[in-house]
Design a protein around this motif. Structure first.
Motif, PDB file in Angstrom:
ATOM      1  N   SER A  29       0.681  -1.145   0.048  1.00 36.81           N
ATOM      2  CA  SER A  29       0.120   0.041  -0.076  1.00 36.81           C
ATOM      3  C   SER A  29       0.792   1.043  -0.127  1.00 36.81           C
TER       4      SER A  29
ATOM      5  N   GLY B  41       3.343   1.756  -2.113  1.00 33.41           N
ATOM      6  CA  GLY B  41       3.657   2.007  -3.499  1.00 33.41           C
ATOM      7  C   GLY B  41       4.043   0.648  -4.311  1.00 33.41           C
TER       8      GLY B  41
ATOM      9  N   GLY C  70       4.206   3.695  -8.286  1.00 36.22           N
ATOM     10  CA  GLY C  70       3.590   4.119  -6.996  1.00 36.22           C
ATOM     11  C   GLY C  70       4.609   4.446  -5.892  1.00 36.22           C
TER      12      GLY C  70
ATOM     13  N   ASP D 154      -1.028   4.624  -4.794  1.00 36.01           N
ATOM     14  CA  ASP D 154       0.150   3.866  -4.749  1.00 36.01           C
ATOM     15  C   ASP D 154       0.302   2.920  -5.957  1.00 36.01           C
TER      16      ASP D 154
END
Length: 245
Positions: free
Chosen positions: A10, A12, A29, A60
């Protein structure tokens, strides 16, 4: 073909795919400067990237898109996802419209199930026939996705959460319901089930990605898939390789 997971989760997601002197990224992300550093860490010059493929426009997965403008890298995404993508120079914007040749890679998008406008995964084949399938945020895996991902040397797939851990987390009920829904994220068991339909025991490399830092554990995700494949007669490190990111 060489695959590097430069970021996952979450916080990236960034994946680099290389073959025969060509390099593409799937998702960007994390911040641009971090992407540049991580590319250099694995021996990739940021100015050598041929294209960026976007799965969907959540932050992300697109936070580092200023990289495209800096190095004049073409960016590919579905028409629906371009509704949410900002700041990419017009001349670099490309719409994914089915199977396409991107750089020297044959790219086949496939529909995934997530709460975005038009999210997709990718099956990417290089000119010598090696294949990587990328299936990140999705709440379920259907037969079309399985068919598109078959016969890959690399499977990059999310194994996001354990439902029991999620249920006992302090997440709001609405967030729990979203994650568990058909447009949320794959549980460890869902991922394992999908992989039992894909892995043939011919040395495939499985990369489990996008694990929740709150509602999952690396070993739990890994063991869930290993046990499922063991029932099919496939042994980790003999018939296939598996790594968790």
């Amino acid at each position: 073909m060489k695959v590097d997971i430069l970021a996952s989760g979450s916080g990236g997601n960034v994946i680099a795919v290389r073959s025969s002197g060509n390099t593409i990224l799937v998702d960007v992300g994390i911040p641009k400067t971090q992407i540049e550093k991580r590319l250099l860490d694995v021996g990739i010059r940021p100015d050598s990237i041929d294209a960026i493929l976007i799965t969907h426009a959540h932050s992300d997965h697109v936070k580092g898109l200023p990289l495209a403008n800096k190095f004049q890298i073409p960016v590919f995404a579905t028409e629906g996802e371009w509704k949410s993508i900002k700041g990419v120079n017009k001349e670099l914007q490309n719409i994914i419209v089915g199977n396409m040749l991107v750089s020297d890679f044959d790219v086949t998008p496939f529909k995934v199930y997530h709460d975005a406008f038009e999210p997709i995964g990718y099956a990417i084949v290089d000119k010598v026939g090696d294949k990587v399938s990328v299936c990140l945020d999705t709440g379920m895996v259907d037969s079309v996705m399985i068919e598109t991902m078959k016969y890959s040397e690399f499977f990059i797939i999310e194994s996001n959460h354990d439902p029991i851990m999620l249920e006992h987390s302090n997440y709001p009920n609405a967030t729990k319901a979203r994650i568990l829904s058909d447009i949320g994220h794959l549980s460890n068991a869902q991922t394992a089930e999908a992989l039992t339909k894909l892995v043939k025991g011919v040395g495939e490399k499985i990369y489990l990605t996008h694990l929740s830092s709150t509602n999952n554990m690396s070993e739990l995700a890994k063991l869930t898939t290993i046990r499922a494949l063991d029932k099919k007669g496939y042994k980790a490190n003999e018939d296939y390789e598996i790594e968790v990111f």
